[in-house]
Motif scaffolding. Structure first.
Motif, PDB file in Angstrom:
ATOM      1  N   ASP A   1       0.366  -1.477  -0.213  1.00  0.00           N
ATOM      2  CA  ASP A   1       0.124  -0.241  -0.213  1.00  0.00           C
ATOM      3  C   ASP A   1       1.033   1.314   0.033  1.00  0.00           C
ATOM      4  O   ASP A   1       0.239   2.282  -0.176  1.00  0.00           O
ATOM      5  CB  ASP A   1      -1.058   0.059   1.113  1.00  0.00           C
ATOM      6  CG  ASP A   1      -1.460  -0.699   1.428  1.00  0.00           C
ATOM      7  OD1 ASP A   1      -2.254  -1.594  -0.292  1.00  0.00           O
ATOM      8  OD2 ASP A   1      -2.749  -1.402   2.164  1.00  0.00           O
ATOM      9  N   GLN A   2       2.025   1.169   0.004  1.00  0.00           N
ATOM     10  CA  GLN A   2       3.026   2.179  -0.024  1.00  0.00           C
ATOM     11  C   GLN A   2       3.364   2.122  -1.388  1.00  0.00           C
ATOM     12  O   GLN A   2       4.707   2.388  -1.997  1.00  0.00           O
ATOM     13  CB  GLN A   2       4.072   2.175   0.741  1.00  0.00           C
ATOM     14  CG  GLN A   2       4.304   1.465   2.013  1.00  0.00           C
ATOM     15  CD  GLN A   2       3.407   2.713   3.209  1.00  0.00           C
ATOM     16  OE1 GLN A   2       3.593   4.312   2.859  1.00  0.00           O
ATOM     17  NE2 GLN A   2       2.745   2.459   4.056  1.00  0.00           N
TER      18      GLN A   2
ATOM     19  N   LEU B   1      11.589   1.052   3.360  1.00  0.00           N
ATOM     20  CA  LEU B   1      12.003   2.348   3.194  1.00  0.00           C
ATOM     21  C   LEU B   1      13.355   1.793   2.257  1.00  0.00           C
ATOM     22  O   LEU B   1      13.718   1.979   0.929  1.00  0.00           O
ATOM     23  CB  LEU B   1      12.228   3.753   3.922  1.00  0.00           C
ATOM     24  CG  LEU B   1      11.872   3.981   4.513  1.00  0.00           C
ATOM     25  CD1 LEU B   1      12.375   5.151   5.225  1.00  0.00           C
ATOM     26  CD2 LEU B   1      10.766   5.213   3.376  1.00  0.00           C
ATOM     27  N   LEU B   2      14.415   1.160   2.639  1.00  0.00           N
ATOM     28  CA  LEU B   2      15.168   0.088   2.415  1.00  0.00           C
ATOM     29  C   LEU B   2      14.256  -0.933   1.517  1.00  0.00           C
ATOM     30  O   LEU B   2      15.599  -0.485   0.037  1.00  0.00           O
ATOM     31  CB  LEU B   2      15.996  -0.676   3.551  1.00  0.00           C
ATOM     32  CG  LEU B   2      16.391  -0.219   4.938  1.00  0.00           C
ATOM     33  CD1 LEU B   2      17.514  -1.405   6.229  1.00  0.00           C
ATOM     34  CD2 LEU B   2      18.269  -0.006   3.750  1.00  0.00           C
ATOM     35  N   ARG B   3      13.802  -1.557   1.374  1.00  0.00           N
ATOM     36  CA  ARG B   3      13.339  -2.049  -0.087  1.00  0.00           C
ATOM     37  C   ARG B   3      13.038  -1.264  -0.995  1.00  0.00           C
ATOM     38  O   ARG B   3      13.444  -1.542  -2.092  1.00  0.00           O
ATOM     39  CB  ARG B   3      11.569  -2.952   0.325  1.00  0.00           C
ATOM     40  CG  ARG B   3      11.204  -3.641  -0.926  1.00  0.00           C
ATOM     41  CD  ARG B   3      10.090  -4.620  -0.380  1.00  0.00           C
ATOM     42  NE  ARG B   3       8.824  -4.741  -1.387  1.00  0.00           N
ATOM     43  CZ  ARG B   3       7.968  -5.952  -1.495  1.00  0.00           C
ATOM     44  NH1 ARG B   3       7.784  -6.106  -0.377  1.00  0.00           N
ATOM     45  NH2 ARG B   3       7.597  -6.424  -2.929  1.00  0.00           N
ATOM     46  N   ARG B   4      12.761  -0.466  -0.987  1.00  0.00           N
ATOM     47  CA  ARG B   4      11.988   0.596  -2.304  1.00  0.00           C
ATOM     48  C   ARG B   4      13.993   1.316  -2.787  1.00  0.00           C
ATOM     49  O   ARG B   4      14.304   0.949  -3.717  1.00  0.00           O
ATOM     50  CB  ARG B   4      11.244   1.806  -2.078  1.00  0.00           C
ATOM     51  CG  ARG B   4       9.794   1.728  -1.670  1.00  0.00           C
ATOM     52  CD  ARG B   4       9.586   3.060  -1.137  1.00  0.00           C
ATOM     53  NE  ARG B   4       7.685   2.739  -0.498  1.00  0.00           N
ATOM     54  CZ  ARG B   4       7.388   3.458  -0.167  1.00  0.00           C
ATOM     55  NH1 ARG B   4       7.340   4.604  -0.170  1.00  0.00           N
ATOM     56  NH2 ARG B   4       6.130   3.415   0.259  1.00  0.00           N
TER      57      ARG B   4
ATOM     58  N   ARG C   1      19.126  -6.454  -6.527  1.00  0.00           N
ATOM     59  CA  ARG C   1      18.395  -8.169  -6.199  1.00  0.00           C
ATOM     60  C   ARG C   1      18.103  -8.312  -4.582  1.00  0.00           C
ATOM     61  O   ARG C   1      19.183  -9.533  -4.135  1.00  0.00           O
ATOM     62  CB  ARG C   1      19.283  -9.409  -6.965  1.00  0.00           C
ATOM     63  CG  ARG C   1      19.285  -9.583  -8.762  1.00  0.00           C
ATOM     64  CD  ARG C   1      20.360  -9.963  -9.586  1.00  0.00           C
ATOM     65  NE  ARG C   1      21.417  -9.994  -8.745  1.00  0.00           N
ATOM     66  CZ  ARG C   1      22.316 -10.731  -9.233  1.00  0.00           C
ATOM     67  NH1 ARG C   1      22.681 -11.960  -9.328  1.00  0.00           N
ATOM     68  NH2 ARG C   1      23.903 -10.857  -8.194  1.00  0.00           N
ATOM     69  N   LEU C   2      16.800  -8.218  -4.067  1.00  0.00           N
ATOM     70  CA  LEU C   2      16.925  -8.238  -2.492  1.00  0.00           C
ATOM     71  C   LEU C   2      16.592  -9.804  -2.688  1.00  0.00           C
ATOM     72  O   LEU C   2      15.120 -10.220  -3.326  1.00  0.00           O
ATOM     73  CB  LEU C   2      16.026  -6.989  -2.363  1.00  0.00           C
ATOM     74  CG  LEU C   2      16.161  -6.829  -0.962  1.00  0.00           C
ATOM     75  CD1 LEU C   2      17.532  -6.244  -0.657  1.00  0.00           C
ATOM     76  CD2 LEU C   2      15.390  -5.634  -1.507  1.00  0.00           C
TER      77      LEU C   2
ATOM     78  N   SER D   1      25.037  -3.280 -13.717  1.00  0.00           N
ATOM     79  CA  SER D   1      23.706  -3.518 -14.892  1.00  0.00           C
ATOM     80  C   SER D   1      23.567  -1.993 -14.022  1.00  0.00           C
ATOM     81  O   SER D   1      23.674  -1.502 -13.448  1.00  0.00           O
ATOM     82  CB  SER D   1      22.908  -5.227 -14.185  1.00  0.00           C
ATOM     83  OG  SER D   1      22.195  -3.848 -12.642  1.00  0.00           O
ATOM     84  N   SER D   2      22.527  -1.517 -15.050  1.00  0.00           N
ATOM     85  CA  SER D   2      21.745  -0.106 -14.842  1.00  0.00           C
ATOM     86  C   SER D   2      20.771  -0.303 -13.843  1.00  0.00           C
ATOM     87  O   SER D   2      19.880  -1.120 -13.803  1.00  0.00           O
ATOM     88  CB  SER D   2      21.120  -0.027 -16.764  1.00  0.00           C
ATOM     89  OG  SER D   2      20.261  -1.147 -16.935  1.00  0.00           O
ATOM     90  N   LEU D   3      20.580   0.682 -13.338  1.00  0.00           N
ATOM     91  CA  LEU D   3      19.661   0.633 -12.346  1.00  0.00           C
ATOM     92  C   LEU D   3      18.768   1.410 -13.172  1.00  0.00           C
ATOM     93  O   LEU D   3      18.334   2.312 -14.363  1.00  0.00           O
ATOM     94  CB  LEU D   3      20.645   1.693 -11.280  1.00  0.00           C
ATOM     95  CG  LEU D   3      21.909   0.921 -10.556  1.00  0.00           C
ATOM     96  CD1 LEU D   3      22.133   2.590 -10.087  1.00  0.00           C
ATOM     97  CD2 LEU D   3      21.788   0.284 -10.307  1.00  0.00           C
ATOM     98  N   SER D   4      17.713   1.332 -12.524  1.00  0.00           N
ATOM     99  CA  SER D   4      15.986   1.688 -12.790  1.00  0.00           C
ATOM    100  C   SER D   4      15.690   3.292 -11.842  1.00  0.00           C
ATOM    101  O   SER D   4      16.456   3.758 -10.886  1.00  0.00           O
ATOM    102  CB  SER D   4      15.175   1.174 -11.769  1.00  0.00           C
ATOM    103  OG  SER D   4      15.293  -0.289 -11.859  1.00  0.00           O
TER     104      SER D   4
END
Length: 406
Positions: free
Chosen positions: A251-252, A270-273, A282-283, A403-406
């Motif tokens: 929901d965030q 926050l860390l996951r985002r 790759r988490l 790799s290229s970052l989002s």
């Protein structure tokens, strides 16, 4: 009367050197003498009676010697005025070493003298040992002369000892005075080895007791070659216990900057985002990626070994959770075995002053590891600004990302 000179079988006139022959007297003058002139020379003279010719030959054995010295001998030891340390009541040997130049009638004179401080000019001949000679070259000879003081007494410390060496040209002198040797106190001799042994034993005990901390410090901070992204399945294993603030990750939404400032978002979200959504790592999350039905302990250990980083979000709830502490303890064990794994601690509530009040209590290994492992401290006001020291330090602690970052 004609005289012909030869060196060996070669006429002197055919030698490539400067010679002066006096035909009238039959003498041969070597204008400059060289070392190869040490040889046998022959002189031939023709003579005879009517009808009979005679040839008379005489041999001359020539030796070459250096030029005689033009200066006094050189005293090498002692060099000038020296002071020597002695032990009272023991014998002491005075050594005089002199270099003599060449003399035809070589008779080197080396002698030791002593004189008291009241009348230095009154020299007393000392008893000396036999001379020792060493031929350094054809032009130099080294002569050594010893004088022995059988027992050094306090009054000997006031004397001046003189070595005098002379040849046909002149004399040379060198002087020696005696000084009482500074004794080494007995307790210094005894204490130094004891202190050394105590220090070595103490160092060994410290290393033995602190071996875990030293190993973790070395493996955490010593730079090692980063493994490639294809050698591990995951970049980051994120371990945490959900914060007390209820929050549903799905929901965030990302929303606007102002919205994020006004939302109390848990750090695990926050860390996951940031790690997965913005930085492209790759988490691995236990509640999302662990396949149900397997052996929990084996699966956790396997995932840690397949990850490049283990990041643990520490809080009171985390350290009181058996499953969370198991992940942390497994990561410590894996860190001791795998140089390419790095473990990062993030204190969500600040580092606690004491870990003694936890229930259940932490193992000794975990308690010791928490004091040396690299860590960051989180405060809620840092989440909105990506340029704060927390996010910069976190990004620096993450593995290399090609790799290229989002």
């Amino acid at each position: 009367m004609e005289v012909t000179w030869y060196k060996g079988v070669t006429p002197v006139g055919e030698l490539c050197r400067d010679v002066c022959v006096e035909p009238e007297s039959g003498r041969l003058l070597l204008c400059t003498v060289y070392q190869p002139d040490a040889d046998v020379f022959f002189c031939d003279r023709d003579s005879g009676e009517p009808g009979v010719a005679w040839n008379i030959r005489r041999a001359v054995n020539v030796s070459v010697i250096p030029q005689e010295t033009k200066g006094p001998p050189l005293i090498i030891l002692p060099d000038g005025n020296k002071t020597q340390e002695v032990d009272l009541g023991k014998s002491h040997t005075l050594v005089c070493r002199v270099k003599f130049g060449f003399e035809r009638n070589f008779s080197p004179a080396v002698q030791w003298y002593s004189s008291d401080g009241r009348r230095p000019e009154d020299l007393v001949v000392m008893q000396v040992e036999g001379q020792k000679r060493k031929q350094l070259s054809t032009a130099e000879t080294l002569v050594t002369q010893h004088a022995v003081i059988a027992e050094v007494k306090p009054e000997d410390l006031t004397y001046t000892y003189t070595c005098e060496a002379g040849n046909m040209v002149g004399n040379s002198r060198a002087y020696v005075r005696l000084r009482r040797k500074t004794g080494v106190k007995w307790f210094t001799v005894a204490i130094v080895p004891i202190v050394s042994v105590v220090l070595l034993v103490g160092l060994g005990v410290v290393v033995h007791v602190k071996w875990l901390e030293l190993s973790l410090l070395y493996r955490s901070h010593w730079p090692n070659a980063e493994v490639g992204i294809d050698e591990k399945d995951f970049d980051v294993f994120l371990s945490y216990v959900w914060s007390q603030i209820p929050s549903n990750p799905d929901d965030q939404g990302y929303g606007t900057t102002e919205d994020r400032r006004n939302t109390q978002t848990p750090l695990e979200v926050l860390l996951r985002r940031r790690l997965e959504g913005q930085w492209g790592y790759r988490l691995f999350l236990l509640e999302r990626d662990l396949i149900p039905g397997g052996a929990y302990t084996q699966d956790v250990v396997g995932v840690i070994q397949r990850s490049r980083r283990l990041v643990c979000l520490l809080s009171t709830e985390y350290l009181c959770s058996a499953n969370a502490v198991f992940v942390l303890e497994s990561g410590i064990q894996a860190l001791l075995q795998d140089l390419h794994l790095k473990l990062l601690l993030i204190w969500m509530e600040g580092r606690p002053l004491s870990l003694d009040q936890l229930d259940p209590p932490l193992s000794d290994q975990v308690r010791r590891a928490l004091t040396v492992l690299p860590c960051l401290e989180w405060s809620p006001g840092q989440w909105a600004d990506p340029d704060t020291s927390f996010w910069r330090s976190l990004r620096k602690a993450m593995p290399a990302q090609t790799s290229s970052l989002s």
